[in-house]
Design an enzyme around this catalytic site. Structure first.
Site, PDB file in Angstrom:
ATOM      1  N   ASN A  11     -22.917 -25.054 -50.401  1.00 56.03           N
ATOM      2  CA  ASN A  11     -23.040 -25.583 -48.577  1.00 56.03           C
ATOM      3  C   ASN A  11     -21.299 -26.381 -48.500  1.00 56.03           C
ATOM      4  O   ASN A  11     -21.370 -27.313 -48.563  1.00 56.03           O
ATOM      5  CB  ASN A  11     -24.415 -26.976 -48.788  1.00 56.03           C
ATOM      6  CG  ASN A  11     -23.831 -27.599 -47.200  1.00 56.03           C
ATOM      7  OD1 ASN A  11     -23.437 -26.784 -46.126  1.00 56.03           O
ATOM      8  ND2 ASN A  11     -24.438 -28.052 -46.670  1.00 56.03           N
ATOM      9  N   TRP A  12     -20.762 -25.180 -47.278  1.00 58.75           N
ATOM     10  CA  TRP A  12     -19.642 -26.016 -47.772  1.00 58.75           C
ATOM     11  C   TRP A  12     -19.160 -26.344 -45.915  1.00 58.75           C
ATOM     12  O   TRP A  12     -18.474 -26.197 -46.116  1.00 58.75           O
ATOM     13  CB  TRP A  12     -18.779 -23.972 -47.771  1.00 58.75           C
ATOM     14  CG  TRP A  12     -18.598 -24.030 -48.607  1.00 58.75           C
ATOM     15  CD1 TRP A  12     -18.983 -23.879 -50.010  1.00 58.75           C
ATOM     16  CD2 TRP A  12     -17.924 -22.181 -48.996  1.00 58.75           C
ATOM     17  NE1 TRP A  12     -18.680 -22.844 -50.387  1.00 58.75           N
ATOM     18  CE2 TRP A  12     -17.904 -21.921 -50.108  1.00 58.75           C
ATOM     19  CE3 TRP A  12     -17.096 -21.884 -48.422  1.00 58.75           C
ATOM     20  CZ2 TRP A  12     -16.983 -20.907 -51.019  1.00 58.75           C
ATOM     21  CZ3 TRP A  12     -16.198 -20.652 -48.242  1.00 58.75           C
ATOM     22  CH2 TRP A  12     -16.393 -20.338 -49.984  1.00 58.75           C
ATOM     23  N   LYS A  13     -20.584 -26.825 -45.515  1.00 61.98           N
ATOM     24  CA  LYS A  13     -20.505 -27.556 -44.736  1.00 61.98           C
ATOM     25  C   LYS A  13     -19.649 -27.299 -43.500  1.00 61.98           C
ATOM     26  O   LYS A  13     -19.520 -26.176 -43.316  1.00 61.98           O
ATOM     27  CB  LYS A  13     -20.313 -28.983 -45.289  1.00 61.98           C
ATOM     28  CG  LYS A  13     -21.528 -29.624 -45.538  1.00 61.98           C
ATOM     29  CD  LYS A  13     -22.228 -31.234 -46.421  1.00 61.98           C
ATOM     30  CE  LYS A  13     -22.387 -31.120 -47.282  1.00 61.98           C
ATOM     31  NZ  LYS A  13     -23.238 -32.648 -47.784  1.00 61.98           N
ATOM     32  N   HIS A  97     -31.032 -29.699 -42.868  1.00 63.12           N
ATOM     33  CA  HIS A  97     -30.506 -30.638 -44.104  1.00 63.12           C
ATOM     34  C   HIS A  97     -30.003 -31.620 -43.626  1.00 63.12           C
ATOM     35  O   HIS A  97     -30.334 -31.901 -42.300  1.00 63.12           O
ATOM     36  CB  HIS A  97     -28.779 -30.214 -43.839  1.00 63.12           C
ATOM     37  CG  HIS A  97     -28.030 -30.582 -45.217  1.00 63.12           C
ATOM     38  ND1 HIS A  97     -27.010 -31.684 -44.739  1.00 63.12           N
ATOM     39  CD2 HIS A  97     -27.854 -30.350 -46.930  1.00 63.12           C
ATOM     40  CE1 HIS A  97     -26.934 -31.938 -45.754  1.00 63.12           C
ATOM     41  NE2 HIS A  97     -26.837 -31.335 -46.773  1.00 63.12           N
ATOM     42  N   GLU A  99     -27.934 -33.743 -42.932  1.00 60.82           N
ATOM     43  CA  GLU A  99     -26.531 -34.211 -41.700  1.00 60.82           C
ATOM     44  C   GLU A  99     -27.411 -33.705 -40.112  1.00 60.82           C
ATOM     45  O   GLU A  99     -27.110 -33.976 -39.141  1.00 60.82           O
ATOM     46  CB  GLU A  99     -25.635 -33.555 -42.471  1.00 60.82           C
ATOM     47  CG  GLU A  99     -24.951 -34.673 -43.398  1.00 60.82           C
ATOM     48  CD  GLU A  99     -23.693 -33.461 -44.485  1.00 60.82           C
ATOM     49  OE1 GLU A  99     -23.311 -32.451 -44.484  1.00 60.82           O
ATOM     50  OE2 GLU A  99     -23.765 -34.421 -45.390  1.00 60.82           O
ATOM     51  N   GLU A 169     -33.212 -33.486 -51.352  1.00 61.56           N
ATOM     52  CA  GLU A 169     -31.518 -33.861 -51.840  1.00 61.56           C
ATOM     53  C   GLU A 169     -32.094 -35.208 -51.178  1.00 61.56           C
ATOM     54  O   GLU A 169     -31.895 -35.959 -49.880  1.00 61.56           O
ATOM     55  CB  GLU A 169     -31.096 -33.446 -50.487  1.00 61.56           C
ATOM     56  CG  GLU A 169     -30.677 -31.647 -50.784  1.00 61.56           C
ATOM     57  CD  GLU A 169     -29.525 -31.320 -49.882  1.00 61.56           C
ATOM     58  OE1 GLU A 169     -28.760 -30.500 -51.371  1.00 61.56           O
ATOM     59  OE2 GLU A 169     -29.341 -31.469 -48.082  1.00 61.56           O
ATOM     60  N   GLY A 175     -22.826 -36.285 -50.519  1.00 64.60           N
ATOM     61  CA  GLY A 175     -21.313 -37.306 -50.517  1.00 64.60           C
ATOM     62  C   GLY A 175     -21.406 -37.613 -50.999  1.00 64.60           C
ATOM     63  O   GLY A 175     -20.526 -38.933 -50.822  1.00 64.60           O
ATOM     64  N   SER A 215     -24.825 -34.916 -54.790  1.00 60.35           N
ATOM     65  CA  SER A 215     -23.653 -34.987 -56.229  1.00 60.35           C
ATOM     66  C   SER A 215     -23.737 -34.495 -57.296  1.00 60.35           C
ATOM     67  O   SER A 215     -23.899 -35.061 -58.559  1.00 60.35           O
ATOM     68  CB  SER A 215     -23.401 -36.468 -56.476  1.00 60.35           C
ATOM     69  OG  SER A 215     -23.161 -37.746 -54.778  1.00 60.35           O
ATOM     70  N   GLY A 236     -22.956 -29.709 -52.145  1.00 58.18           N
ATOM     71  CA  GLY A 236     -22.144 -29.746 -51.246  1.00 58.18           C
ATOM     72  C   GLY A 236     -20.330 -30.095 -51.664  1.00 58.18           C
ATOM     73  O   GLY A 236     -20.140 -28.365 -51.975  1.00 58.18           O
ATOM     74  N   GLY A 237     -19.788 -31.043 -51.870  1.00 57.08           N
ATOM     75  CA  GLY A 237     -18.782 -30.997 -52.169  1.00 57.08           C
ATOM     76  C   GLY A 237     -18.030 -30.249 -53.110  1.00 57.08           C
ATOM     77  O   GLY A 237     -17.327 -29.381 -53.481  1.00 57.08           O
TER      78      GLY A 237
HETATM   79  P1  PGA Z   1     -22.952 -33.152 -52.089  1.00 57.28           P
HETATM   80  O1  PGA Z   1     -24.103 -32.483 -50.557  1.00 57.28           O
HETATM   81  O2  PGA Z   1     -22.924 -31.907 -53.516  1.00 57.28           O
HETATM   82  O3  PGA Z   1     -21.472 -32.785 -51.812  1.00 57.28           O
HETATM   83  O4  PGA Z   1     -23.565 -35.022 -52.500  1.00 57.28           O
HETATM   84  C1  PGA Z   1     -24.547 -31.756 -51.099  1.00 57.28           C
HETATM   85  C2  PGA Z   1     -25.605 -31.697 -49.523  1.00 57.28           C
HETATM   86  O5  PGA Z   1     -25.565 -31.941 -49.119  1.00 57.28           O
HETATM   87  O6  PGA Z   1     -26.058 -31.084 -49.622  1.00 57.28           O
END
Ligand code: PGA
Length: 251
Positions: A11-13, A97, A99, A169, A175, A215, A236-237
């Site tokens: 997930n490149w956000k 998600h 967010e 998640e 994050g 994470s 994500g990251g």
């Molecule tokens: P993260 O994000 O790996 O940076 O914790 C995961 C996500 O939001 O899907």
């Protein structure tokens, strides 16, 4: 019974301009060219979907979007439909998600409509659920997951859900560098699978892929993936760097 094929999704956000996205996708394609037995997806921002789709065509990497709107078309300024995502080359779409729930007002009800729209367009929904830190601390993890899964999949019938992917998640692990322990994740995944068994069918519970997100890194993916009910990762990251993401793919 066929084993569940692991899915590693990035997930490149809201990161990477088009040239950056194209470059990262190209590098990833090279790095994972020799993998098998694992499905790989990246979800860039909407504007990068089309150029990235050209880069990943004929490769091991598939394309996903980070959101959609449930109407087919119309006067909905700023929104994008499932068919539009398909026409840009998407096979997957991330829905609900945390967010989006936290910053953009998504609810179990909007998530439900989005899942329905994705399925109707033959997109594979990656349906995200997970508790906050205070919900976990007050012992509500299972009841939160129960409500999110039931309401998110409300009115869906088992025959529609053959492709469904669920991502557990925990919000406190996204994050933050705080990963759930593999035991905490396994417990939640097992619970989610039992919900699918109770609400839909034993066969769907057996086949549905449940990804862990929060994470995930090259250093912790092996232990997480060793758990019986963890079928992949939503990253994500660590997905932003093709080298580290490819290491996760090769867990
Ligand atoms: P993260 O994000 O790996 O940076 O914790 C995961 C996500 O939001 O899907």
């Amino acid at each position: 019974m066929a084993a569940r094929i692991p899915l590693i999704a990035g997930n490149w956000k809201m990161y990477k301009t088009n040239p950056e996205a194209v470059e990262s996708a190209g590098r990833l394609v090279e790095l994972v060219a020799d993998t098998d037995g694992v499905e790989i997806m990246i979800a860039p921002v909407f504007t990068a979907l089309e150029p990235v789709s050209k880069v990943v065509q004929q490769s091991r990497v598939e394309l996903g979007a980070q959101n959609l709107y449930w109407e087919k078309e119309g006067a909905y300024t700023g929104e994008i439909s499932a068919d539009m995502l398909v026409s840009a080359g998407c096979r997957y779409v991330i829905i609900g998600h945390s967010e989006r729930r936290q910053y953009f007002g998504e609810t179990d009800e909007t998530v439900n409509r989005k899942i329905s729209a994705a399925l109707a367009a033959d997109l594979i929904p990656v349906f995200c659920v997970g508790e906050t830190e205070s919900e976990r601390d007050s012992g509500k993890t299972f009841s939160v997951l129960d409500k999110q899964v039931k309401d998110g999949l409300k009115s869906r019938v088992v025959d529609e859900l053959g492709t469904l992917v669920i991502a557990y998640e925990p919000v406190w692990a996204i994050g933050t560098g705080k990963t759930a322990t593999s035991e905490q994740a396994q417990e939640a995944h097992q619970y989610i699978r039992s919900l699918i068994n109770d609400k839909f069918s034993a066969a769907l519970a057996e086949s549905v892929r449940i990804l862990y997100g929060g994470s995930v890194k090259p250093a912790n993916v092996t232990e997480l993936m060793a758990m019986p009910d963890i079928d992949g990762a939503l990253v994500g990251g660590a997905s932003l760097d093709p080298e580290s993401f490819s290491q996760i793919v090769k867990f």
